[in-house]
Write a protein that holds these residues in place. Structure first.
Motif, PDB file in Angstrom:
ATOM      1  N   GLU A  64       0.841  -1.173  -0.145  1.00 36.53           N
ATOM      2  CA  GLU A  64      -0.058   0.079  -0.077  1.00 36.53           C
ATOM      3  C   GLU A  64       1.012   1.371   0.056  1.00 36.53           C
ATOM      4  N   GLY A  67       0.687   5.836  -1.138  1.00 34.46           N
ATOM      5  CA  GLY A  67      -0.244   7.125  -1.269  1.00 34.46           C
ATOM      6  C   GLY A  67       0.779   8.308  -1.081  1.00 34.46           C
ATOM      7  N   CYS A  68      -0.123   9.309  -1.282  1.00 33.81           N
ATOM      8  CA  CYS A  68       0.608  10.664  -1.212  1.00 33.81           C
ATOM      9  C   CYS A  68       0.870  11.187   0.141  1.00 33.81           C
ATOM     10  N   GLY A 112      -2.464  11.971   2.078  1.00 36.44           N
ATOM     11  CA  GLY A 112      -3.316  10.864   2.140  1.00 36.44           C
ATOM     12  C   GLY A 112      -4.832  10.974   1.257  1.00 36.44           C
ATOM     13  N   ARG A 162      -4.674   7.203  -2.369  1.00 42.01           N
ATOM     14  CA  ARG A 162      -4.042   5.953  -1.781  1.00 42.01           C
ATOM     15  C   ARG A 162      -4.393   4.805  -2.748  1.00 42.01           C
ATOM     16  N   TYR A 163      -3.541   3.814  -2.649  1.00 42.72           N
ATOM     17  CA  TYR A 163      -3.593   2.691  -3.505  1.00 42.72           C
ATOM     18  C   TYR A 163      -3.160   1.280  -2.912  1.00 42.72           C
ATOM     19  N   ARG A 164      -3.524   0.064  -3.521  1.00 40.92           N
ATOM     20  CA  ARG A 164      -3.150  -1.037  -2.827  1.00 40.92           C
ATOM     21  C   ARG A 164      -2.969  -2.135  -3.816  1.00 40.92           C
ATOM     22  N   TRP A 211      -6.711   1.884  -7.007  1.00 39.46           N
ATOM     23  CA  TRP A 211      -6.788   3.200  -6.186  1.00 39.46           C
ATOM     24  C   TRP A 211      -7.843   2.794  -5.338  1.00 39.46           C
ATOM     25  N   CYS A 218      -0.486  13.885  -6.880  1.00 42.33           N
ATOM     26  CA  CYS A 218      -1.583  14.452  -6.116  1.00 42.33           C
ATOM     27  C   CYS A 218      -1.919  15.645  -6.289  1.00 42.33           C
ATOM     28  N   SER A 241       6.549   6.408  -2.639  1.00 41.75           N
ATOM     29  CA  SER A 241       5.063   6.621  -2.333  1.00 41.75           C
ATOM     30  C   SER A 241       4.617   5.398  -1.310  1.00 41.75           C
ATOM     31  N   ASP A 276       4.099   2.721   1.357  1.00 36.54           N
ATOM     32  CA  ASP A 276       4.345   2.721   2.938  1.00 36.54           C
ATOM     33  C   ASP A 276       5.420   2.159   3.568  1.00 36.54           C
TER      34      ASP A 276
END
Length: 144
Positions: free
Chosen positions: A7, A9-10, A13, A16-18, A55, A74, A98, A100
């Motif tokens: 996961e 993202g920017c 927040g 977000r992506y996975r 996303w 973003c 980006s 986590d």
């Protein structure tokens, strides 16, 4: 690379992506466009299979940087998030910064090293390519 869920993202927040599959590959790009897009001396990407990517919050905003590629960011905080290319529609490319947990991924090579800044030299043993890697048919830097 670790299997499992990835996961990211920017900064704010909003985006977000996975990804539910391990990256296909990782690349460190030294091209001028990646430098300008990121504000950094190089930009590291991982390629996730498109079928295993989603996303999960707002998607990024896309800016066309060549006839064959767009770069995502973003719209709220300006974070650099990824790139998409016509010839690589089977994958989603996201910026390693980006993620986590960026330590979960590996890099496979350096590309566009002919554009590398002379004072930025990463001490690793990864293959280096003057332009695109032989592993992918990238056209992101092709002019009109």
């Amino acid at each position: 690379m670790d299997e499992g869920i990835f996961e990211g993202g920017c900064l704010c927040g909003a985006v977000r992506y996975r990804a539910s599959a391990a990256p296909i590959r990782g690349v460190i790009c030294h091209c001028t466009m990646c430098r300008r897009h990121s504000g950094a001396p190089a930009l590291a990407f991982v390629h996730f299979p498109a079928v295993a990517f989603q996303w999960i919050a707002a998607p990024p905003r896309w800016y066309r940087t060549s006839p064959f590629a767009e770069r995502g960011f973003c719209d709220t905080c300006g974070s650099t998030l990824g790139m998409r290319e016509e010839v690589l529609q089977d994958r989603v490319q996201v910026c390693v910064g980006s993620l986590d947990s960026p330590e979960q991924v590996r890099m496979d090579d350096h590309v566009w090293t002919r554009s590398r800044l002379p004072w930025f030299d990463v001490a690793d043993t990864l293959p280096r390519f003057q332009e695109s890697s032989t592993a992918v048919p990238s056209r992101a830097n092709d002019a009109d």
